[in-house]
Design a protein around this motif. Structure first.
Motif, short mmCIF file in Angstrom:
data_model
loop_
_atom_site.label_atom_id
_atom_site.label_comp_id
_atom_site.label_asym_id
_atom_site.label_seq_id
_atom_site.Cartn_x
_atom_site.Cartn_y
_atom_site.Cartn_z
N SER A 161 0.84 -1.19 0.00
CA SER A 161 0.00 0.00 0.00
C SER A 161 0.87 1.24 0.00
N ASP A 162 0.25 2.37 -0.27
CA ASP A 162 0.99 3.62 -0.27
C ASP A 162 0.22 4.67 0.51
N VAL A 163 0.96 5.64 1.00
CA VAL A 163 0.37 6.79 1.68
C VAL A 163 0.98 8.03 1.06
N SER A 164 0.13 8.97 0.69
CA SER A 164 0.60 10.16 0.00
C SER A 164 0.58 11.35 0.94
N VAL A 165 1.72 12.03 1.04
CA VAL A 165 1.82 13.19 1.93
C VAL A 165 2.84 14.15 1.34
N GLY A 166 2.66 15.43 1.62
CA GLY A 166 3.56 16.42 1.06
C GLY A 166 4.74 16.73 1.95
N SER A 167 5.72 17.43 1.38
CA SER A 167 6.87 17.99 2.08
C SER A 167 7.72 16.92 2.75
N SER A 168 8.57 17.35 3.69
CA SER A 168 9.49 16.44 4.38
C SER A 168 8.78 15.54 5.38
N LEU A 169 7.46 15.67 5.51
CA LEU A 169 6.71 14.75 6.36
C LEU A 169 6.89 13.31 5.90
N LYS A 170 7.27 13.11 4.64
CA LYS A 170 7.49 11.75 4.14
C LYS A 170 8.58 11.04 4.94
N PHE A 171 9.68 11.74 5.21
CA PHE A 171 10.75 11.17 6.03
C PHE A 171 10.23 10.82 7.42
N CYS A 172 9.38 11.70 7.94
CA CYS A 172 8.90 11.54 9.32
C CYS A 172 7.95 10.36 9.46
N LEU A 173 7.16 10.08 8.40
CA LEU A 173 6.30 8.90 8.45
C LEU A 173 7.12 7.63 8.53
N LEU A 174 8.25 7.61 7.82
CA LEU A 174 9.15 6.46 7.93
C LEU A 174 9.76 6.40 9.32
N ALA A 175 10.15 7.56 9.85
CA ALA A 175 10.84 7.60 11.14
C ALA A 175 9.97 7.09 12.28
N ARG A 176 8.67 7.26 12.18
CA ARG A 176 7.81 6.77 13.27
C ARG A 176 7.14 5.44 12.93
N GLY A 177 7.56 4.82 11.83
CA GLY A 177 7.11 3.47 11.53
C GLY A 177 5.83 3.35 10.75
N ASP A 178 5.30 4.43 10.20
CA ASP A 178 4.05 4.38 9.44
C ASP A 178 4.23 3.84 8.03
N ALA A 179 5.46 3.88 7.52
CA ALA A 179 5.79 3.36 6.20
C ALA A 179 7.25 2.97 6.22
N GLN A 180 7.70 2.30 5.15
CA GLN A 180 9.07 1.79 5.14
C GLN A 180 9.92 2.32 3.98
N LEU A 181 9.28 2.96 2.99
CA LEU A 181 10.03 3.29 1.78
C LEU A 181 9.57 4.62 1.18
N TYR A 182 10.54 5.45 0.81
CA TYR A 182 10.27 6.71 0.14
C TYR A 182 11.28 6.89 -0.99
N PRO A 183 10.91 6.48 -2.21
CA PRO A 183 11.80 6.68 -3.36
C PRO A 183 11.58 8.05 -3.98
N ARG A 184 12.65 8.70 -4.41
CA ARG A 184 12.51 10.02 -5.00
C ARG A 184 13.13 10.02 -6.39
N PHE A 185 12.25 10.13 -7.39
CA PHE A 185 12.67 10.14 -8.79
C PHE A 185 12.71 11.54 -9.39
N THR A 186 12.43 12.57 -8.60
CA THR A 186 12.38 13.93 -9.11
C THR A 186 13.30 14.82 -8.29
N PRO A 187 13.67 15.99 -8.82
CA PRO A 187 14.72 16.80 -8.18
C PRO A 187 14.35 17.33 -6.81
N THR A 188 15.35 17.40 -5.95
CA THR A 188 15.24 18.07 -4.66
C THR A 188 16.54 18.84 -4.41
N CYS A 189 16.49 19.76 -3.47
CA CYS A 189 17.69 20.47 -3.03
C CYS A 189 18.02 20.06 -1.60
#
Length: 276
Positions: A187-215
């Motif tokens: 399954s997937d969960v969609s969320v904006g901004s750096s909250l994606k890292f935080c969902l992984l950090a608290r165990g809500d998800a396990q993977l965040y792949p980034r195929f588009t540019p970031t700084c």
């Protein structure tokens, strides 16, 4: 980079970053309460009055440390200090598109980088007050709506199967579906901004792949939080994502964040093949 590899961080700097983020959140919410107008930067990304106002507040709080600050809005204005081996990285309003959409999924990001590694990070969501902190002492979350950080509790990654993936509301890539199929993502969960890292950090998800540019300012604080919680962030060559890429305009390569280094490296190898 695991917590054991992180350089010791002065807890006073972490507390200062939390205080600065809370102050910036107040400024952001003031703008959020009014009609929002935006203009486009040279790269086409939107910016609002909240971005500059929040960065000014953060810079004011951090100035007394004497530590250089790499700030998104400062860089856009051509102001790039001599960073050295230790500097702050600031994104005063990560998720400006989410801010304009008024979906609440935007954050204040403050990180401390030492020798190319983010060793401390604060990610604060102004609308909910949800705040995530990571440094050499570990990772924890709390709520700062009251103007101080309350209800602190430790957070940690969860590597249980089946996998859940975090995707971005504002960015996507054709290879994402193929990656999910290859890694048997349930399954997937969609969320904006750096909250994606935080969902992984608290165990809500396990993977965040980034195929588009970031700084670097988009990712430094989130990476620090995730690594402090036991996770990993690697580029497609399987190496830990590093900071201080001034010669590249502080652009990140594609990367994957995950609950474990093994999962991050497996996903990175698959991503490299998918975009080859």
């Amino acid at each position: 980079m695991s917590l054991a590899q992180q350089a010791p961080t002065n807890s006073a700097l972490t507390d200062l970053a939390v205080t600065a983020a809370i102050a910036a959140a107040r400024v952001i919410l003031d703008v959020y309460s009014r009609p929002i107008s935006s203009v486009s930067k040279s790269d086409g990304s939107p910016v609002t009055e909240a971005d500059a106002a929040a960065e000014a507040v953060i810079l004011d709080h951090l100035r007394a440390t004497g530590i250089p600050v790499l700030g998104e809005e400062s860089v856009a204005a051509g102001i790039i200090p001599n960073l050295g081996r230790r500097y702050f990285v600031v994104d005063p309003l990560d998720g400006t598109k989410e801010f304009i959409k008024r979906n609440g999924e935007f954050t204040v990001n403050i990180a401390l980088v030492e020798d190319g590694a983010p060793v401390m990070g604060v990610v604060l969501a102004p609308v909910t007050g949800e705040t995530f902190v990571g440094d050499a002492s570990g990772a924890y979350s709390g709520n700062s709506l009251a103007g101080v950080l309350r209800d602190r509790r430790p957070i940690a990654v969860a590597s249980t199967l089946p996998l859940r993936i975090v995707a971005s509301r504002s960015h996507g890539h054709a290879a994402l579906a193929r990656l999910c199929e290859t890694l048997a993502v349930e399954s997937d969960v969609s969320v904006g901004s750096s909250l994606k890292f935080c969902l992984l950090a608290r165990g809500d998800a396990q993977l965040y792949p980034r195929f588009t540019p970031t700084c670097e300012w988009d990712t430094a604080a989130g990476q620090a939080v995730l690594e402090a919680a036991g996770g990993a962030v690697v580029t497609l060559d399987g190496q830990t994502m590093r900071y201080g890429k001034g010669e590249l305009g502080f652009l990140n390569p594609y990367f994957v964040a995950a609950s474990t280094l093994d999962l991050a490296q497996r996903a990175a190898a698959e991503m490299a093949q998918l975009i080859a």
